[in-house]
Design a protein around this motif. Structure first.
Motif, PDB file in Angstrom:
ATOM      1  N   VAL A   1      93.586  24.711  13.156  1.00 12.58           N
ATOM      2  CA  VAL A   1      93.011  26.257  12.533  1.00 12.58           C
ATOM      3  C   VAL A   1      92.102  25.792  12.608  1.00 12.58           C
ATOM      4  N   ARG A   2      91.799  24.707  13.742  1.00 13.06           N
ATOM      5  CA  ARG A   2      90.398  24.241  14.347  1.00 13.06           C
ATOM      6  C   ARG A   2      90.011  25.382  15.071  1.00 13.06           C
ATOM      7  N   GLY A   3      90.389  25.775  16.128  1.00 12.13           N
ATOM      8  CA  GLY A   3      90.312  26.573  17.197  1.00 12.13           C
ATOM      9  C   GLY A   3      89.808  27.872  16.689  1.00 12.13           C
ATOM     10  N   PRO A   4      90.752  28.432  16.263  1.00 13.13           N
ATOM     11  CA  PRO A   4      90.241  29.585  15.361  1.00 13.13           C
ATOM     12  C   PRO A   4      89.195  30.490  13.995  1.00 13.13           C
ATOM     13  N   LEU A   5      89.285  28.768  13.610  1.00 12.03           N
ATOM     14  CA  LEU A   5      88.126  29.226  12.608  1.00 12.03           C
ATOM     15  C   LEU A   5      86.991  29.055  13.339  1.00 12.03           C
ATOM     16  N   GLY A   6      86.442  27.901  14.232  1.00 10.60           N
ATOM     17  CA  GLY A   6      85.512  28.245  15.533  1.00 10.60           C
ATOM     18  C   GLY A   6      85.186  29.027  15.815  1.00 10.60           C
ATOM     19  N   GLU A   7      86.325  29.966  16.128  1.00 13.38           N
ATOM     20  CA  GLU A   7      85.778  31.652  17.098  1.00 13.38           C
ATOM     21  C   GLU A   7      85.560  32.375  15.150  1.00 13.38           C
ATOM     22  N   VAL A   8      86.633  32.128  14.721  1.00 16.50           N
ATOM     23  CA  VAL A   8      85.519  32.790  13.271  1.00 16.50           C
ATOM     24  C   VAL A   8      84.259  32.712  12.832  1.00 16.50           C
ATOM     25  N   LEU A   9      83.974  31.611  12.717  1.00 15.79           N
ATOM     26  CA  LEU A   9      82.412  30.814  12.496  1.00 15.79           C
ATOM     27  C   LEU A   9      81.248  31.570  13.549  1.00 15.79           C
ATOM     28  N   ARG A  10      82.062  31.775  14.768  1.00 15.49           N
ATOM     29  CA  ARG A  10      81.567  32.012  15.714  1.00 15.49           C
ATOM     30  C   ARG A  10      80.840  33.423  15.863  1.00 15.49           C
ATOM     31  N   LEU A  11      81.154  34.309  15.573  1.00 19.07           N
ATOM     32  CA  LEU A  11      81.494  35.669  15.596  1.00 19.07           C
ATOM     33  C   LEU A  11      80.341  35.813  14.163  1.00 19.07           C
ATOM     34  N   THR A  12      81.371  34.852  13.312  1.00 15.05           N
ATOM     35  CA  THR A  12      80.255  35.444  11.822  1.00 15.05           C
ATOM     36  C   THR A  12      79.341  34.976  11.601  1.00 15.05           C
ATOM     37  N   ARG A  13      78.889  33.667  12.906  1.00 16.10           N
ATOM     38  CA  ARG A  13      76.939  33.847  12.766  1.00 16.10           C
ATOM     39  C   ARG A  13      76.079  35.204  13.647  1.00 16.10           C
ATOM     40  N   GLU A  14      76.765  34.923  14.467  1.00 18.25           N
ATOM     41  CA  GLU A  14      76.517  36.399  15.184  1.00 18.25           C
ATOM     42  C   GLU A  14      76.337  37.858  14.196  1.00 18.25           C
ATOM     43  N   ALA A  15      76.859  38.274  13.418  1.00 17.29           N
ATOM     44  CA  ALA A  15      77.178  39.178  12.391  1.00 17.29           C
ATOM     45  C   ALA A  15      75.602  38.715  11.355  1.00 17.29           C
ATOM     46  N   ALA A  16      76.582  37.340  11.016  1.00 17.60           N
ATOM     47  CA  ALA A  16      74.868  37.295  10.221  1.00 17.60           C
ATOM     48  C   ALA A  16      73.479  37.490  10.495  1.00 17.60           C
ATOM     49  N   SER A  17      73.198  37.206  11.737  1.00 22.87           N
ATOM     50  CA  SER A  17      72.191  37.752  12.232  1.00 22.87           C
ATOM     51  C   SER A  17      72.099  39.145  13.186  1.00 22.87           C
ATOM     52  N   ALA A  18      72.564  39.472  12.762  1.00 26.51           N
ATOM     53  CA  ALA A  18      72.735  41.016  12.904  1.00 26.51           C
ATOM     54  C   ALA A  18      72.841  41.717  11.834  1.00 26.51           C
ATOM     55  N   LYS A  19      73.092  41.289  10.409  1.00 25.28           N
ATOM     56  CA  LYS A  19      72.541  42.569   9.431  1.00 25.28           C
ATOM     57  C   LYS A  19      71.419  41.382   8.712  1.00 25.28           C
ATOM     58  N   ALA A  20      70.830  40.130   9.757  1.00 23.44           N
ATOM     59  CA  ALA A  20      69.888  39.646   8.638  1.00 23.44           C
ATOM     60  C   ALA A  20      68.952  40.067   9.072  1.00 23.44           C
ATOM     61  N   GLU A  21      68.599  40.801  10.073  1.00 18.94           N
ATOM     62  CA  GLU A  21      67.709  41.580  11.349  1.00 18.94           C
ATOM     63  C   GLU A  21      67.190  42.500  10.906  1.00 18.94           C
ATOM     64  N   VAL A  22      68.579  43.513  10.377  1.00 18.99           N
ATOM     65  CA  VAL A  22      68.435  44.789  10.158  1.00 18.99           C
ATOM     66  C   VAL A  22      67.983  44.841   8.236  1.00 18.99           C
ATOM     67  N   LEU A  23      68.476  43.388   7.361  1.00 19.90           N
ATOM     68  CA  LEU A  23      67.949  44.039   5.923  1.00 19.90           C
ATOM     69  C   LEU A  23      67.003  42.950   6.083  1.00 19.90           C
ATOM     70  N   GLY A  24      66.580  41.808   6.166  1.00 19.06           N
ATOM     71  CA  GLY A  24      65.008  41.374   6.832  1.00 19.06           C
ATOM     72  C   GLY A  24      65.236  40.678   5.699  1.00 19.06           C
ATOM     73  N   LEU A  25      66.493  39.998   5.904  1.00 15.85           N
ATOM     74  CA  LEU A  25      67.270  38.527   4.698  1.00 15.85           C
ATOM     75  C   LEU A  25      67.905  37.444   6.119  1.00 15.85           C
ATOM     76  N   GLU A  26      67.579  36.015   5.166  1.00 19.02           N
ATOM     77  CA  GLU A  26      68.039  34.671   6.301  1.00 19.02           C
ATOM     78  C   GLU A  26      69.547  35.097   6.527  1.00 19.02           C
ATOM     79  N   PRO A  27      69.883  35.029   7.805  1.00 15.40           N
ATOM     80  CA  PRO A  27      71.765  34.978   7.891  1.00 15.40           C
ATOM     81  C   PRO A  27      72.724  35.261   6.490  1.00 15.40           C
ATOM     82  N   TYR A  28      72.419  33.679   6.175  1.00 16.28           N
ATOM     83  CA  TYR A  28      73.594  33.211   5.035  1.00 16.28           C
ATOM     84  C   TYR A  28      73.374  34.355   3.938  1.00 16.28           C
ATOM     85  N   ALA A  29      71.949  34.724   3.655  1.00 15.37           N
ATOM     86  CA  ALA A  29      71.796  35.789   2.189  1.00 15.37           C
ATOM     87  C   ALA A  29      72.260  36.765   3.192  1.00 15.37           C
TER      88      ALA A  29
END
Lengths: 501, 501
Positions: free
Chosen positions: B130-158
């Motif tokens: 599951v290492r590869g598939p999880l890596g891909e999920v995390l890569r996309l999640t990172r991308e989503a977190a950045s996009a939402k962070a910008e719109v919401l004015g928050l840090e990515p994890y928030a």
């Protein structure tokens, strides 16, 4: 890069109709849940959900671009199932756009009000309380029938019939019903005389615990070919078959007082379910892949219930299954006695309890009355009298009250006019199809006697189920039986089962 | 004629969000049916139905006019719940529009693939698959977190946390978790010593037939205030609470080997159900009328499960109910023994089986790891080692394999990053709310001991459930308890229950 499609309009329409089908499938699950699972307090929220999905489906079907796409697709090189699919998309679009939103709204509201009034009126056996609401439903139905008649180029009653039986012909119904009306009374008379001489059958005695009935019902469904990995059996007050082809939801009702009618109810719904399940997987989500109409649908339930499972061969098999399920002992459980029970004929008041000999007479009455109501030849206030006069005329009995008369069926009160004929057309089609199947493969009946329905299904799958909506009902019947829908096979079947031997 | 509305944009938005809510309610029923009723062969058709409704919901939420309406509504005279509703509509719109359709699609696909790989990996206890598939999920999640962070004015994890706990603060979590990380190990040590001195509790012996457990579960639910005219109890492998506020669908799992964990599972889900059911009817279908977030949601399940129903008072009542349900006899069924069973503490490997003392340590580990994975400070391949090191550090045990280690929870593999902290924030909120409730009405605990939860509910309804999303979690907690979320009540509760007396 993919080459440009030669059929862009049809492609776009097919994608749109797949979306529509998914919404309708969701509505099917919501409706099943409402009738089977939902706690009473969930009703308002569910109504909101279903109404919203209904509006979305309507918007998808009637959006302005659909008309343009249908026109453009007519010029595209479509053949075979895609041409048939285009015809069905056009038909659905024509029905949906024929009525204004205001009229659809008014009908939904009037039907809901009338249905509520009907429940109260039926409980009190008093037609007076529902007379006004029914009048309003009929007024709006007349308006809708005219609007659809204009769009479809049909007479008003035919336009309503077309909603349930696409392409259904009023002239054909008149001819078939006239034939039945002439042939059935003497048959009925002869059957009753013969039955009186034979005396009443014995009824098997219980107990008939519900878990045992449930087990027997599931066994019978599996015997008929129902696949429980693609469907369920549950319990409701009014049995029905719902869901989608890959997930068919059958319901039934068990009574602790006996298994006789419950078993046949399950078999009836299983016939519907096998049709749905047999629709071609490659056309899923497209109008061409849907069941042809209510005539063939009812033919499939009645083929199982009346033709296959009331046969002496199957009743012998059922005798063994029922004895095993309930530990039944004695002559009441014998095949010969079960046969007498399951072919008992009676001049009754209630359509849904009627045997196969008298059932068409109930339908002929309703068809006659609903045509007169729609045309304005019969005033709503005169319905109870006309009903009772018709019962005397056709069946020789007079309902003792309106509950057992013109208040017994929900159809008209719920806005369904033009549906009734499909019950009897379905019975005729069932007899015609079963005769053709057993002529094509004479081993079918003997196999059924062993609880093996695979030979019967092997004939039904390509000849009926697999055709879905790729052809008209008459085309399907002609290809399968050599002739369009007629009354001959049905009348021959009645004579053979009830008067010969 | 009606006067023109002074808030046309808000009116239009509210109508649109009601439609959205109805679709989401339908999706809830479809999802419940899939997990509880659907035969396996129905999966593809159901996926099509749910995907179609999901797309429709997304289109309704992200249509270009929604942005314009939100802007226009900001200038309209909205106060009270309508102003709060506008804030919530904006929040939902911001989340939905932050991501491109391509990213949403890619995430859905990657999560589905990763979840499948996770099931196989967990079965084989091998992280490698599951290492590869999880890596891909995390890569996309990172991308989503950045996009939402910008719109919401928050840090990515928030920004990810905000999906589950609107307005959740990372700094607050850091502070609270540091406090717990310092306080819990000595408490745990002391509890385990004390427990070792006392010896093991007796386990009641069966049989525990499922029908009797079902009856007990329903009785307990009714005792807590669950209204079966607005909900159901069914059985699934993984218990959950679904449906809509007027039709709440609770599920549980019964094991014939005992009633102990099944009973608390039902109580937990009933806590969720009571929150949903207590949301104000007048705000149905609007974002302001929805549950505030996962912290308060989990606080309501844990308030019932941990605070109210593991109290000595309720366990005495439960003792009587359980004896009656199973004909239980002997000291194993005594309140004092049940109390020892239900407050047993252990350094375990599995979060979902953890007691209330060790549970936060499991959550602290996951929060630490998911933040590191998101930031790229922890490589996916290093997850198993980091997990095991963290378990040694926080709980003093080393998982014997990855199934009992980093493969135990579905969350990350399914694309849910930022969810874990809400479990422990919910536990803190539960303790804080229960302390405030029992301070405001000291008769609550004694009433619970009689199986009377009406006093407790009478406090929860106005102070928590009825607030829905009209205020922030901290505003609701401050109004109800006099302070924003803290760890004090929770730690005091643990000391009182596990170390005092």
């Amino acid at each position: 890069m993919t080459a440009a499609s030669a059929t862009p309009a049809a492609d776009a329409l097919e994608a749109r109709f797949r979306r529509l089908s998914a919404i309708e499938g969701a509505l099917g699950v919501l409706s099943w849940d409402r009738l089977v699972m939902m706690p009473p307090g969930g009703g308002d929220a569910r109504a909101e959900q279903s109404a919203t999905l209904g509006v979305l489906a309507h918007e998808i079907l009637t959006a302005p671009e659909v008309g343009d796409l249908l026109e453009a697709a007519a010029a595209e090189p479509l053949a075979g199932w895609r041409a048939a699919n285009l015809r069905e998309m056009k038909r659905r679009h024509a029905h949906a756009t024929a009525l204004s939103s205001a009229l659809v709204d008014a009908m939904a509201r009037a039907s809901a009000k009338s249905e509520t009034a009907w429940r109260a009126a039926r409980a009190e056996s008093s037609f007076a309380g529902v007379r006004g609401p029914l009048g309003e439903v009929l007024r709006l139905t007349r308006e809708a029938a005219s609007a659809k008649a204009e769009v479809l180029g049909l007479e008003p009653y035919a336009a309503l019939l077309d909603q349930y039986e696409p392409g259904g012909s009023v002239a054909r119904i008149e001819g078939l019903f006239a034939e039945l009306e002439a042939a059935l009374p003497p048959i009925l008379e002869a059957v009753l005389e013969r039955q009186a001489r034979a005396g009443d059958p014995e009824m098997p005695t219980g107990p008939f615990p519900v878990p045992a009935q449930r087990g027997l019902a599931r066994d019978i469904m599996a015997t008929l070919g129902f696949d429980f990995t693609h469907g369920r059996l549950d319990e409701t007050l009014h049995p029905f078959c719902g869901g989608v082809p890959d997930d068919v939801r059958v319901t039934t009702r068990f009574s602790e007082s006996g298994f006789v009618s419950g078993v046949m109810g399950v078999i009836h719904e299983t016939g519907h379910a096998l049709y749905e399940r047999g629709l071609p997987a490659e056309w899923r989500g497209l109008p061409v892949g849907e069941a042809r109409g209510m005539v063939l649908h009812e033919s499939q339930s009645l083929l199982m219930e009346m033709q296959a499972c009331r046969s002496p061969e199957f009743l012998a098999h059922l005798s063994g299954m029922a004895r095993a399920a309930f530990g039944g002992d004695g002559s009441a459980w014998d095949p010969s006695n079960l046969r007498r029970i399951y072919t008992h004929v009676e001049r009754g008041f209630i359509r849904v309890e009627a045997d196969e000999v008298t059932y068409p007479l109930h339908v002929i009455l309703r068809t006659r009355l609903e045509r007169a109501l729609l045309a304005g030849d019969l005033a709503v206030g005169d319905l109870p009298g006309a009903w009772n006069a018709g019962m005397r005329d056709l069946l020789g009995v007079t309902p003792p009250d309106d509950t057992r008369g013109c208040l017994q069926d929900i159809h008209w009160y719920d806005g369904a006019v033009g549906y009734f004929p499909t019950y009897t057309l379905g019975a005729l089609a069932a007899a015609q199809l079963f005769a053709a199947a057993t002529a094509a493969d004479p081993a079918i009946v003997e196999a059924i006697g062993r609880g093996d329905f695979t030979r019967l299904l092997a004939w039904l799958r390509p000849n009926v189920h697999g055709k879905a909506s790729s052809a008209t009902t008459d085309e399907i019947l002609t290809a399968a039986t050599g002739a369009p829908l007629g009354a001959g096979a049905f009348l021959a079947h009645l004579k053979r089962r009830y008067l010969d031997g």
